[in-house]
Motif scaffolding. Structure first.
Motif, PDB file in Angstrom:
ATOM      1  N   VAL A   1       0.837  -1.200   0.000  1.00 61.65           N
ATOM      2  CA  VAL A   1       0.000   0.000   0.000  1.00 61.65           C
ATOM      3  C   VAL A   1       0.872   1.250   0.000  1.00 61.65           C
ATOM      4  O   VAL A   1       1.773   1.393   0.829  1.00 61.65           O
ATOM      5  CB  VAL A   1      -0.926   0.013   1.241  1.00 61.65           C
ATOM      6  CG1 VAL A   1      -1.744   1.291   1.294  1.00 61.65           C
ATOM      7  CG2 VAL A   1      -1.846  -1.208   1.248  1.00 61.65           C
ATOM      8  N   LEU A   2       0.575   2.154  -0.940  1.00 59.81           N
ATOM      9  CA  LEU A   2       1.192   3.473  -0.990  1.00 59.81           C
ATOM     10  C   LEU A   2       0.095   4.494  -0.751  1.00 59.81           C
ATOM     11  O   LEU A   2      -0.932   4.483  -1.438  1.00 59.81           O
ATOM     12  CB  LEU A   2       1.851   3.729  -2.355  1.00 59.81           C
ATOM     13  CG  LEU A   2       2.402   5.142  -2.565  1.00 59.81           C
ATOM     14  CD1 LEU A   2       3.553   5.426  -1.602  1.00 59.81           C
ATOM     15  CD2 LEU A   2       2.846   5.336  -3.999  1.00 59.81           C
ATOM     16  N   ILE A   3       0.302   5.367   0.225  1.00 58.97           N
ATOM     17  CA  ILE A   3      -0.668   6.400   0.564  1.00 58.97           C
ATOM     18  C   ILE A   3      -0.078   7.749   0.172  1.00 58.97           C
ATOM     19  O   ILE A   3       1.085   8.029   0.477  1.00 58.97           O
ATOM     20  CB  ILE A   3      -0.991   6.370   2.074  1.00 58.97           C
ATOM     21  CG1 ILE A   3      -1.582   5.006   2.449  1.00 58.97           C
ATOM     22  CG2 ILE A   3      -1.935   7.503   2.457  1.00 58.97           C
ATOM     23  CD1 ILE A   3      -1.732   4.764   3.927  1.00 58.97           C
ATOM     24  N   VAL A   4      -0.892   8.572  -0.493  1.00 59.04           N
ATOM     25  CA  VAL A   4      -0.465   9.919  -0.874  1.00 59.04           C
ATOM     26  C   VAL A   4      -1.467  10.923  -0.316  1.00 59.04           C
ATOM     27  O   VAL A   4      -2.656  10.634  -0.237  1.00 59.04           O
ATOM     28  CB  VAL A   4      -0.338  10.078  -2.409  1.00 59.04           C
ATOM     29  CG1 VAL A   4       0.734   9.159  -2.968  1.00 59.04           C
ATOM     30  CG2 VAL A   4      -1.649   9.854  -3.114  1.00 59.04           C
ATOM     31  N   SER A   5      -0.949  12.098   0.088  1.00 62.69           N
ATOM     32  CA  SER A   5      -1.855  13.122   0.604  1.00 62.69           C
ATOM     33  C   SER A   5      -1.173  14.470   0.630  1.00 62.69           C
ATOM     34  O   SER A   5       0.028  14.560   0.870  1.00 62.69           O
ATOM     35  CB  SER A   5      -2.313  12.762   2.027  1.00 62.69           C
ATOM     36  OG  SER A   5      -3.154  13.786   2.532  1.00 62.69           O
ATOM     37  N   GLY A   6      -1.972  15.496   0.395  1.00 58.71           N
ATOM     38  CA  GLY A   6      -1.495  16.857   0.550  1.00 58.71           C
ATOM     39  C   GLY A   6      -1.950  17.447   1.868  1.00 58.71           C
ATOM     40  O   GLY A   6      -1.800  18.639   2.112  1.00 58.71           O
ATOM     41  N   MET A   7      -2.513  16.639   2.734  1.00 57.78           N
ATOM     42  CA  MET A   7      -3.122  17.115   3.978  1.00 57.78           C
ATOM     43  C   MET A   7      -2.209  17.002   5.191  1.00 57.78           C
ATOM     44  O   MET A   7      -2.669  17.146   6.305  1.00 57.78           O
ATOM     45  CB  MET A   7      -4.412  16.324   4.259  1.00 57.78           C
ATOM     46  CG  MET A   7      -5.389  16.312   3.098  1.00 57.78           C
ATOM     47  SD  MET A   7      -5.982  17.941   2.649  1.00 57.78           S
ATOM     48  CE  MET A   7      -7.246  18.142   3.873  1.00 57.78           C
ATOM     49  N   GLY A   8      -0.942  16.716   4.997  1.00 56.83           N
ATOM     50  CA  GLY A   8      -0.052  16.595   6.146  1.00 56.83           C
ATOM     51  C   GLY A   8       0.453  15.174   6.307  1.00 56.83           C
ATOM     52  O   GLY A   8       0.128  14.281   5.538  1.00 56.83           O
ATOM     53  N   THR A   9       1.254  14.987   7.341  1.00 56.08           N
ATOM     54  CA  THR A   9       1.892  13.694   7.590  1.00 56.08           C
ATOM     55  C   THR A   9       0.979  12.809   8.431  1.00 56.08           C
ATOM     56  O   THR A   9       0.359  13.288   9.375  1.00 56.08           O
ATOM     57  CB  THR A   9       3.222  13.924   8.340  1.00 56.08           C
ATOM     58  OG1 THR A   9       3.987  14.858   7.588  1.00 56.08           O
ATOM     59  CG2 THR A   9       4.005  12.650   8.484  1.00 56.08           C
ATOM     60  N   PRO A  10       0.899  11.517   8.115  1.00 55.42           N
ATOM     61  CA  PRO A  10       0.041  10.622   8.894  1.00 55.42           C
ATOM     62  C   PRO A  10       0.561  10.418  10.309  1.00 55.42           C
ATOM     63  O   PRO A  10       1.761  10.489  10.567  1.00 55.42           O
ATOM     64  CB  PRO A  10       0.083   9.305   8.110  1.00 55.42           C
ATOM     65  CG  PRO A  10       1.252   9.395   7.205  1.00 55.42           C
ATOM     66  CD  PRO A  10       1.554  10.852   6.998  1.00 55.42           C
TER      67      PRO A  10
END
Length: 128
Positions: free
Chosen positions: A86-95
């Motif tokens: 699984v690769l997760i991408v986001s512009g909402m900050g660090t998980p």
């Protein structure tokens, strides 16, 4: 008879933004990946339930449509299909520490296409 090189795995790309979905899909297709597209987690789960050739899940986090966000999708996939990286991408900050399943990778948006391709190729080698 010469051996054919191993094929790149099928990538299930989950992204609610149509432009980003198209750009990422084009980038991965150009790099030799077969790409399946889903606009939200519910559609992604239907794809996973109906196909046995998905080799990598790449998901955005913030998806207003559907019943879950990308983190919940990632945890569900890691539980039901543990062999799919699984690769997760986001512009909402660090998980946070409990957001991602074990073994998942995170790339912040905006990402460079080369970073995306390199990360997915590394996943493909690990899964092979």
């Amino acid at each position: 008879m010469p051996e054919t090189p191993p094929e790149q795995p099928v990538v299930l790309l989950v992204e609610d933004d149509g432009l980003l979905l198209m750009e990422a899909s084009d980038t991965l297709s150009d790099a030799g990946f077969t790409v399946l597209e889903a606009p939200h987690a519910d559609k992604a789960l239907k794809v996973l339930e109906n196909r046995d050739d998905v080799g990598i899940l790449m998901t955005d986090v913030d998806m207003p449509q559907g019943s879950m966000d990308g983190f919940a999708l990632a945890r569900l996939v890691a539980d039901r299909w543990p062999s799919i990286p699984v690769l997760i991408v986001s512009g909402m900050g660090t998980p946070g520490p409990d957001d991602m399943p074990d073994g998942a990778r995170f790339i912040p948006k905006p990402y460079e296409p080369t970073t995306l391709v390199r990360t997915l190729r590394a996943f493909a080698r690990r899964a092979a």
